[in-house]
Design a protein around this motif. Sequence first.
Motif, PDB file in Angstrom:
ATOM      1  N   LEU A  81       0.747  -1.149   0.010  1.00 26.64           N
ATOM      2  CA  LEU A  81      -0.062  -0.085  -0.010  1.00 26.64           C
ATOM      3  C   LEU A  81       1.124   1.164  -0.018  1.00 26.64           C
ATOM      4  O   LEU A  81       0.432   2.333   0.023  1.00 26.64           O
ATOM      5  CB  LEU A  81      -0.855  -0.092   1.270  1.00 26.64           C
ATOM      6  CG  LEU A  81      -1.831  -1.343   1.273  1.00 26.64           C
ATOM      7  CD1 LEU A  81      -2.803  -0.868   2.634  1.00 26.64           C
ATOM      8  CD2 LEU A  81      -2.864  -1.231   0.244  1.00 26.64           C
ATOM      9  N   ASN A  82       2.049   1.207  -0.064  1.00 27.69           N
ATOM     10  CA  ASN A  82       3.113   2.103   0.055  1.00 27.69           C
ATOM     11  C   ASN A  82       2.668   2.988   1.340  1.00 27.69           C
ATOM     12  O   ASN A  82       2.766   4.271   1.285  1.00 27.69           O
ATOM     13  CB  ASN A  82       2.871   3.025  -1.329  1.00 27.69           C
ATOM     14  CG  ASN A  82       3.965   3.795  -1.384  1.00 27.69           C
ATOM     15  OD1 ASN A  82       5.189   3.616  -1.059  1.00 27.69           O
ATOM     16  ND2 ASN A  82       3.929   4.946  -2.218  1.00 27.69           N
ATOM     17  N   VAL A  83       2.716   2.336   2.419  1.00 26.17           N
ATOM     18  CA  VAL A  83       2.856   3.098   3.635  1.00 26.17           C
ATOM     19  C   VAL A  83       3.842   2.652   4.649  1.00 26.17           C
ATOM     20  O   VAL A  83       4.225   1.634   4.382  1.00 26.17           O
ATOM     21  CB  VAL A  83       1.363   2.652   4.379  1.00 26.17           C
ATOM     22  CG1 VAL A  83       1.270   3.193   5.791  1.00 26.17           C
ATOM     23  CG2 VAL A  83       0.009   2.896   3.310  1.00 26.17           C
ATOM     24  N   LYS A  84       4.433   3.607   5.285  1.00 26.38           N
ATOM     25  CA  LYS A  84       5.645   3.407   6.179  1.00 26.38           C
ATOM     26  C   LYS A  84       5.092   2.563   7.319  1.00 26.38           C
ATOM     27  O   LYS A  84       4.260   3.022   8.147  1.00 26.38           O
ATOM     28  CB  LYS A  84       6.105   4.623   6.732  1.00 26.38           C
ATOM     29  CG  LYS A  84       6.762   5.257   5.711  1.00 26.38           C
ATOM     30  CD  LYS A  84       7.443   6.503   6.344  1.00 26.38           C
ATOM     31  CE  LYS A  84       8.425   7.446   5.300  1.00 26.38           C
ATOM     32  NZ  LYS A  84       8.793   8.681   5.850  1.00 26.38           N
ATOM     33  N   PHE A  85       5.757   1.210   7.319  1.00 22.06           N
ATOM     34  CA  PHE A  85       5.532   0.296   8.518  1.00 22.06           C
ATOM     35  C   PHE A  85       5.733   1.073   9.769  1.00 22.06           C
ATOM     36  O   PHE A  85       4.873   0.908  10.835  1.00 22.06           O
ATOM     37  CB  PHE A  85       6.203  -0.972   8.546  1.00 22.06           C
ATOM     38  CG  PHE A  85       6.534  -1.995   9.664  1.00 22.06           C
ATOM     39  CD1 PHE A  85       5.250  -2.629   9.791  1.00 22.06           C
ATOM     40  CD2 PHE A  85       7.598  -1.685  10.431  1.00 22.06           C
ATOM     41  CE1 PHE A  85       5.393  -3.670  10.772  1.00 22.06           C
ATOM     42  CE2 PHE A  85       7.220  -2.569  11.689  1.00 22.06           C
ATOM     43  CZ  PHE A  85       6.250  -3.399  11.894  1.00 22.06           C
ATOM     44  N   GLU A  86       6.793   2.018  10.146  1.00 21.83           N
ATOM     45  CA  GLU A  86       6.933   2.545  11.305  1.00 21.83           C
ATOM     46  C   GLU A  86       6.010   3.323  11.755  1.00 21.83           C
ATOM     47  O   GLU A  86       5.816   3.589  12.844  1.00 21.83           O
ATOM     48  CB  GLU A  86       8.485   3.128  10.972  1.00 21.83           C
ATOM     49  CG  GLU A  86       9.760   2.512  10.679  1.00 21.83           C
ATOM     50  CD  GLU A  86       9.985   2.044   9.249  1.00 21.83           C
ATOM     51  OE1 GLU A  86       9.137   2.862   8.422  1.00 21.83           O
ATOM     52  OE2 GLU A  86      10.569   1.151   8.894  1.00 21.83           O
ATOM     53  N   ASP A  87       5.305   4.066  10.864  1.00 23.51           N
ATOM     54  CA  ASP A  87       4.106   4.866  11.271  1.00 23.51           C
ATOM     55  C   ASP A  87       3.136   4.170  11.945  1.00 23.51           C
ATOM     56  O   ASP A  87       2.342   4.414  12.737  1.00 23.51           O
ATOM     57  CB  ASP A  87       3.781   5.753  10.034  1.00 23.51           C
ATOM     58  CG  ASP A  87       4.792   6.706   9.463  1.00 23.51           C
ATOM     59  OD1 ASP A  87       5.613   7.149  10.446  1.00 23.51           O
ATOM     60  OD2 ASP A  87       4.683   6.993   8.356  1.00 23.51           O
ATOM     61  N   ILE A  88       2.620   2.903  11.141  1.00 21.76           N
ATOM     62  CA  ILE A  88       1.633   2.301  11.756  1.00 21.76           C
ATOM     63  C   ILE A  88       1.776   1.641  13.048  1.00 21.76           C
ATOM     64  O   ILE A  88       1.387   1.739  13.999  1.00 21.76           O
ATOM     65  CB  ILE A  88       1.203   1.176  10.626  1.00 21.76           C
ATOM     66  CG1 ILE A  88       0.533   1.644   9.704  1.00 21.76           C
ATOM     67  CG2 ILE A  88       0.122   0.104  11.463  1.00 21.76           C
ATOM     68  CD1 ILE A  88       0.179   0.937   8.517  1.00 21.76           C
ATOM     69  N   TYR A  89       3.064   1.308  13.264  1.00 22.11           N
ATOM     70  CA  TYR A  89       3.548   0.415  14.299  1.00 22.11           C
ATOM     71  C   TYR A  89       3.564   1.339  15.535  1.00 22.11           C
ATOM     72  O   TYR A  89       3.309   1.231  16.613  1.00 22.11           O
ATOM     73  CB  TYR A  89       5.012  -0.401  14.163  1.00 22.11           C
ATOM     74  CG  TYR A  89       5.443  -1.329  15.234  1.00 22.11           C
ATOM     75  CD1 TYR A  89       4.843  -2.403  15.115  1.00 22.11           C
ATOM     76  CD2 TYR A  89       6.348  -1.059  16.375  1.00 22.11           C
ATOM     77  CE1 TYR A  89       5.028  -3.328  16.253  1.00 22.11           C
ATOM     78  CE2 TYR A  89       6.350  -1.802  17.128  1.00 22.11           C
ATOM     79  CZ  TYR A  89       5.786  -3.097  17.303  1.00 22.11           C
ATOM     80  OH  TYR A  89       6.111  -3.725  18.117  1.00 22.11           O
ATOM     81  N   LYS A  90       4.141   2.699  15.117  1.00 21.54           N
ATOM     82  CA  LYS A  90       4.456   3.679  16.243  1.00 21.54           C
ATOM     83  C   LYS A  90       2.753   3.968  16.617  1.00 21.54           C
ATOM     84  O   LYS A  90       2.766   4.319  17.809  1.00 21.54           O
ATOM     85  CB  LYS A  90       4.907   5.049  15.663  1.00 21.54           C
ATOM     86  CG  LYS A  90       5.199   6.092  16.617  1.00 21.54           C
ATOM     87  CD  LYS A  90       6.063   7.232  16.328  1.00 21.54           C
ATOM     88  CE  LYS A  90       5.807   8.118  15.106  1.00 21.54           C
ATOM     89  NZ  LYS A  90       6.550   9.106  14.964  1.00 21.54           N
ATOM     90  N   LEU A  91       1.626   4.069  15.697  1.00 19.91           N
ATOM     91  CA  LEU A  91       0.377   4.443  16.167  1.00 19.91           C
ATOM     92  C   LEU A  91      -0.028   3.301  17.077  1.00 19.91           C
ATOM     93  O   LEU A  91      -0.816   3.504  18.103  1.00 19.91           O
ATOM     94  CB  LEU A  91      -0.444   4.359  14.923  1.00 19.91           C
ATOM     95  CG  LEU A  91      -0.640   5.638  14.325  1.00 19.91           C
ATOM     96  CD1 LEU A  91      -1.314   5.453  12.983  1.00 19.91           C
ATOM     97  CD2 LEU A  91      -1.185   6.860  15.117  1.00 19.91           C
ATOM     98  N   ARG A  92       0.296   1.999  16.820  1.00 22.02           N
ATOM     99  CA  ARG A  92      -0.137   1.035  17.526  1.00 22.02           C
ATOM    100  C   ARG A  92       0.537   0.993  19.103  1.00 22.02           C
ATOM    101  O   ARG A  92      -0.318   0.789  20.036  1.00 22.02           O
ATOM    102  CB  ARG A  92       0.256  -0.233  16.984  1.00 22.02           C
ATOM    103  CG  ARG A  92      -0.218  -1.643  17.617  1.00 22.02           C
ATOM    104  CD  ARG A  92       0.112  -3.013  16.787  1.00 22.02           C
ATOM    105  NE  ARG A  92      -0.542  -3.890  17.588  1.00 22.02           N
ATOM    106  CZ  ARG A  92       0.151  -5.196  17.610  1.00 22.02           C
ATOM    107  NH1 ARG A  92       1.232  -5.282  16.898  1.00 22.02           N
ATOM    108  NH2 ARG A  92      -0.535  -6.115  18.389  1.00 22.02           N
ATOM    109  N   GLU A  93       1.555   1.339  19.090  1.00 18.90           N
ATOM    110  CA  GLU A  93       2.405   1.535  20.541  1.00 18.90           C
ATOM    111  C   GLU A  93       1.774   2.645  21.178  1.00 18.90           C
ATOM    112  O   GLU A  93       1.530   2.487  22.307  1.00 18.90           O
ATOM    113  CB  GLU A  93       3.797   1.671  20.231  1.00 18.90           C
ATOM    114  CG  GLU A  93       4.753   0.647  19.639  1.00 18.90           C
ATOM    115  CD  GLU A  93       4.641  -0.564  20.823  1.00 18.90           C
ATOM    116  OE1 GLU A  93       4.921  -0.611  21.609  1.00 18.90           O
ATOM    117  OE2 GLU A  93       4.076  -1.648  20.108  1.00 18.90           O
ATOM    118  N   GLU A  94       1.507   3.827  20.516  1.00 14.05           N
ATOM    119  CA  GLU A  94       0.917   5.127  21.254  1.00 14.05           C
ATOM    120  C   GLU A  94      -0.719   4.593  21.766  1.00 14.05           C
ATOM    121  O   GLU A  94      -0.900   5.204  22.852  1.00 14.05           O
ATOM    122  CB  GLU A  94       0.643   6.080  20.298  1.00 14.05           C
ATOM    123  CG  GLU A  94       2.188   6.624  19.768  1.00 14.05           C
ATOM    124  CD  GLU A  94       2.114   7.806  18.958  1.00 14.05           C
ATOM    125  OE1 GLU A  94       0.777   8.152  18.577  1.00 14.05           O
ATOM    126  OE2 GLU A  94       3.159   8.311  18.591  1.00 14.05           O
TER     127      GLU A  94
END
Length: 71
Positions: free
Chosen positions: A56-69
């Motif tokens: 989907l051309n989305v940064k994994f780090e951004d999603i993982y950071k959201l999940r952690e938050e």
Amino acid sequence: MEIKIAVLLGAWIKQSPYTREDIGVILKVSQNTISSWCNGKTYPSVPQLMKLCQLLNVKFEDIYKLREEES
């Protein structure tokens, strides 16, 4: 699973050139599994999420950071 991430996954999938069926074939999961991810019932594994992000051309780090938050 956090609703914010589920909503984002659903939106990104809808905006992508791929159907849920296409994504299911690529990730080797059922359409029901993808629906569960988008509804917040389940969450993709880290390897699945990495492949989905790449697709989907989305940064994994951004999603993982959201999940952690949200946890």
